[in-house]
Design a protein around this motif. Structure first.
Motif, short mmCIF file in Angstrom:
data_model
loop_
_atom_site.label_atom_id
_atom_site.label_comp_id
_atom_site.label_asym_id
_atom_site.label_seq_id
_atom_site.Cartn_x
_atom_site.Cartn_y
_atom_site.Cartn_z
N GLN A 136 0.81 -1.22 0.00
CA GLN A 136 0.00 0.00 0.00
C GLN A 136 0.85 1.28 0.00
O GLN A 136 0.45 2.29 -0.57
CB GLN A 136 -1.00 0.01 1.16
N THR A 137 2.05 1.23 0.58
CA THR A 137 2.91 2.41 0.57
C THR A 137 3.37 2.72 -0.86
O THR A 137 3.40 3.88 -1.28
CB THR A 137 4.14 2.17 1.48
N LEU A 189 1.77 1.92 -3.54
CA LEU A 189 0.61 2.44 -4.25
C LEU A 189 0.41 3.92 -3.93
O LEU A 189 0.09 4.73 -4.81
CB LEU A 189 -0.65 1.64 -3.87
N TYR A 190 0.63 4.22 -2.68
CA TYR A 190 0.46 5.62 -2.27
C TYR A 190 1.44 6.52 -3.01
O TYR A 190 1.08 7.56 -3.55
CB TYR A 190 0.67 5.73 -0.76
N ARG A 191 2.70 6.10 -3.06
CA ARG A 191 3.73 6.94 -3.68
C ARG A 191 3.48 7.11 -5.16
O ARG A 191 3.63 8.22 -5.71
CB ARG A 191 5.11 6.32 -3.46
N TYR A 240 0.53 9.32 -5.55
CA TYR A 240 0.86 10.68 -5.16
C TYR A 240 1.77 11.33 -6.19
O TYR A 240 1.66 12.51 -6.50
CB TYR A 240 1.52 10.68 -3.78
N GLY A 241 2.68 10.50 -6.73
CA GLY A 241 3.59 11.01 -7.75
C GLY A 241 2.86 11.57 -8.96
O GLY A 241 3.35 12.49 -9.63
N LEU A 269 -0.39 14.26 -6.75
CA LEU A 269 0.11 15.26 -5.81
C LEU A 269 -0.98 15.73 -4.84
O LEU A 269 -1.05 16.91 -4.48
CB LEU A 269 0.69 16.47 -6.57
N GLN A 307 -3.30 13.96 -1.47
CA GLN A 307 -3.56 12.74 -0.70
C GLN A 307 -4.99 12.23 -0.85
O GLN A 307 -5.22 11.02 -0.87
CB GLN A 307 -3.24 12.99 0.78
N CYS A 355 -5.39 10.71 -4.15
CA CYS A 355 -4.58 9.51 -4.08
C CYS A 355 -5.39 8.35 -3.50
O CYS A 355 -5.40 7.22 -4.04
CB CYS A 355 -3.42 9.85 -3.15
N ALA A 356 -6.12 8.62 -2.40
CA ALA A 356 -6.94 7.58 -1.77
C ALA A 356 -8.06 7.14 -2.71
O ALA A 356 -8.36 5.93 -2.82
CB ALA A 356 -7.52 8.11 -0.46
N ASP A 357 -8.66 8.12 -3.41
CA ASP A 357 -9.73 7.77 -4.36
C ASP A 357 -9.20 6.87 -5.47
O ASP A 357 -9.83 5.86 -5.82
CB ASP A 357 -10.30 9.05 -5.00
N VAL A 387 -6.56 4.97 -5.44
CA VAL A 387 -6.19 3.64 -4.94
C VAL A 387 -7.44 2.79 -4.71
O VAL A 387 -7.46 1.58 -5.02
CB VAL A 387 -5.34 3.76 -3.65
#
Lengths: 162, 392
Positions: free
Chosen positions: A14-15, A17-19, A22-23, A26, A28, A31-33, A35
């Motif tokens: 998950q980290t 995926l977050y990066r 986010y990359g 930009l 958060q 980003c959650a949506d 993912v």
């Protein structure tokens, strides 16, 4: 693949995926949506995954597509002046974050995948579906841009302190 | 020094919660799917069990049905039964093969109704009833049979009792019928079912039961011919049932003669026997009536394969049994009976002569009678037959 196995594997990546999200986004919240949409789609299409060893890259590719879709949907309708600067998340390297955030989107993703996630040039190329040479070029450009930006940042800080 | 991995920081709690929620949602969806599959499997398993049980029941029914090799029980054909009649189909109830002589005439209760052929006028209590042979049989409930006006088959219904005596070749619906020949009419009168009567080699009384006619449930007429004018779904039944119980009229095309002759017989309450005919030779157009009469009977002598029109023929050497002449001359049973030359002669309808040979001069449709009866009608022996007998 059972839902339990799927969950376990997603939690472990998950980290990453977050990066990746986010990359590209930009933000958060976006980003959650992205993912979330990515996970639902990945679960739905799990039978198309031929080898489970490629699960991580397969999910990242889905996530990249979701992010692109989201970016297309959220094309700015306001002027560039009014778009707020991305705020660095807490516990992040603010200088580096800002420097990467200012990079062009095309350069940002190879940087995230290669330098942050540790994928090789060829793996990055495969993930982004571009030639390895292009990845190398973009990484080079990204490094050069980041170096300049970080030097400028350092000079500015020295001037402020000095 | 910058650390790449710290550039974007770590996923915040909201992100992690969103991921957890999404994964939980996926798991719940999957569990629901599994539960649904399980439920479906259980339902399918139940359906399968039910199918197996039904098939077993059908197999058992078939097994029972196989005890009746002559009759195939199957659902009624579409259109056979009235649309509003709730007819159910079932396997035949097994019946005992050995007939019970002198059985009680009380009705046999049927759990699901009566055997019934769609569109027909009769219901049956006996699956072996000869009227059911070769037909597709269903079951009709007792109430529906009553509401549709369908009546009990006169042959197999246990509720219909017949009467006979040991020395009487016929069985009757009227216990007083044919009492003139009995020494004491009240003696040895037997109440029997049709099955018992048949097992005792008795035949239907031509007077009180009458010759067979055909009719349908909805038809106004009864017919002498089974397929008169192309009618279908007819039931063969005795004339008394068609005329007196179902109140049918004689078909003007095919049954007028049957009606006339039989009504005369019934009204006279007397059998048309050779002896009776001899005693009343003056009856008008007797020749025509007799020629059309299908209930003429004779006396067969099995030992000699002869039939006699006179019970008192001098040529009778052994035991004789009464029988319908039409049955005797029919070759269906494979036994060829010859006419007794001493007592039996033949005449064509409207003919001047009587003949010794039933096929004399290509004569067709000759009817038999005693010589005395023919002479009483003013007929003379055919010259050809006379010369033939002289030569012989």
């Amino acid at each position: 693949m059972t839902s339990q196995q799927f969950s376990e594997q997603i939690v472990s990546i998950q980290t990453t995926l977050y990066r990746v999200a986010y990359g590209l986004l930009l933000n958060q919240t976006d980003c959650a949506d992205a993912v979330q949409d990515c996970l639902l789609r990945a679960w739905e299409k799990r039978h198309t995954l031929r080898e489970e060893s490629y699960f991580k890259t397969w999910v990242i590719r889905i996530l990249i597509n979701e992010c692109y879709s989201m970016l297309r949907r959220k094309r700015p309708t306001v002027s560039l002046d009014k778009i707020p600067e991305p705020v660095a998340p807490p516990e992040s390297d603010r200088e580096l974050h800002d420097a990467i955030a200012r990079l062009d989107q095309k350069l940002r993703l190879p940087v995230v995948l290669h330098y942050m996630e540790g994928y090789s040039v060829s793996e990055t190329a495969r993930l982004l579906r571009i030639p390895s040479g292009t990845v190398k070029t973009r990484l080079s450009k990204a490094r050069q841009t980041l170096r300049l930006q970080l030097i400028d940042e350092m000079n500015d800080e020295k001037r402020r302190n000095g | 020094m910058h650390d790449w991995k710290r550039a974007f920081g770590k996923p915040n709690a909201a992100f992690e919660q969103r991921v957890q929620r999404t994964l939980r949602q996926i798991q719940e969806k999957e569990e629901a799917k599994v539960k649904k599959k399980l439920t479906l499997s259980v339902v399918l398993a139940c359906a399968l069990c039910l199918t197996v049980l039904t098939l077993s029941a059908l197999a058992a029914a078939d097994l029972l049905g196989s005890m009746k090799p002559d009759v195939t029980l199957s659902p009624l054909q579409e259109g056979d039964a009235p649309s509003d009649s709730p007819i159910v189909f079932a396997s035949p109830t097994p019946t005992t093969d050995s007939p019970t002589v002198f059985a009680s005439p009380t009705p046999t209760p049927m759990p699901m109704g009566y055997y019934y052929v769609g569109g027909h006028a009769l219901y049956h209590v006996d699956f072996d009833c000869s009227l059911l042979h070769g037909k597709e049989v269903g079951i009709i409930s007792n109430d529906d049979a009553a509401s549709l006006g369908i009546v009990a088959c006169p042959y197999c219904s246990a509720s219909l009792s017949y009467y006979t005596r040991e020395d009487d070749p016929f069985y009757h619906v009227d216990e007083s019928c044919h009492t003139e020949t009995a020494a004491d009419p009240s003696d040895d009168l037997l109440s029997v079912s049709w099955k018992d009567a048949v097992s005792m080699n008795k035949t239907p009384c031509p007077v009180c039961i009458g010759s067979s006619v055909y009719c349908t449930l909805a038809g106004l007429f009864y017919h002498a011919e089974e397929n008169c004018q192309g009618i279908e779904n007819t039931d063969e039944m005795p004339l008394y049932l068609a005329a007196s119980v179902l109140l049918k009229e004689p078909c003007p095309i095919c049954a007028q003669t049957v009606s006339d002759s039989t009504s005369d017989h019934v009204s006279d309450d007397k059998h048309i026997t050779p002896s009776a005919a001899e005693s009343d030779p003056t009856e008008s157009d007797e020749t025509t009536a007799r020629a059309d009469d299908k209930s003429l009977y004779c006396y067969i002598e099995n030992a000699l394969a002869l039939y006699h029109m006179s019970e008192n023929c001098a040529d009778i050497q052994g035991v004789v049994a009464p029988a319908l002449w039409t049955d005797v001359v029919s070759t269906e049973d494979g036994v060829q009976y010859s006419a007794c030359a001493n007592c039996t002669v033949f005449a064509a309808k409207g003919g001047v002569f009587y003949h010794m040979d039933p096929d004399c001069s290509g004569m067709t449709n000759a009817f038999p009678a005693t010589k005395a009866y023919m002479e009483s009608l003013g007929k003379q022996l055919c010259p050809e037959c006379l010369s033939a007998s002289t030569l012989a």
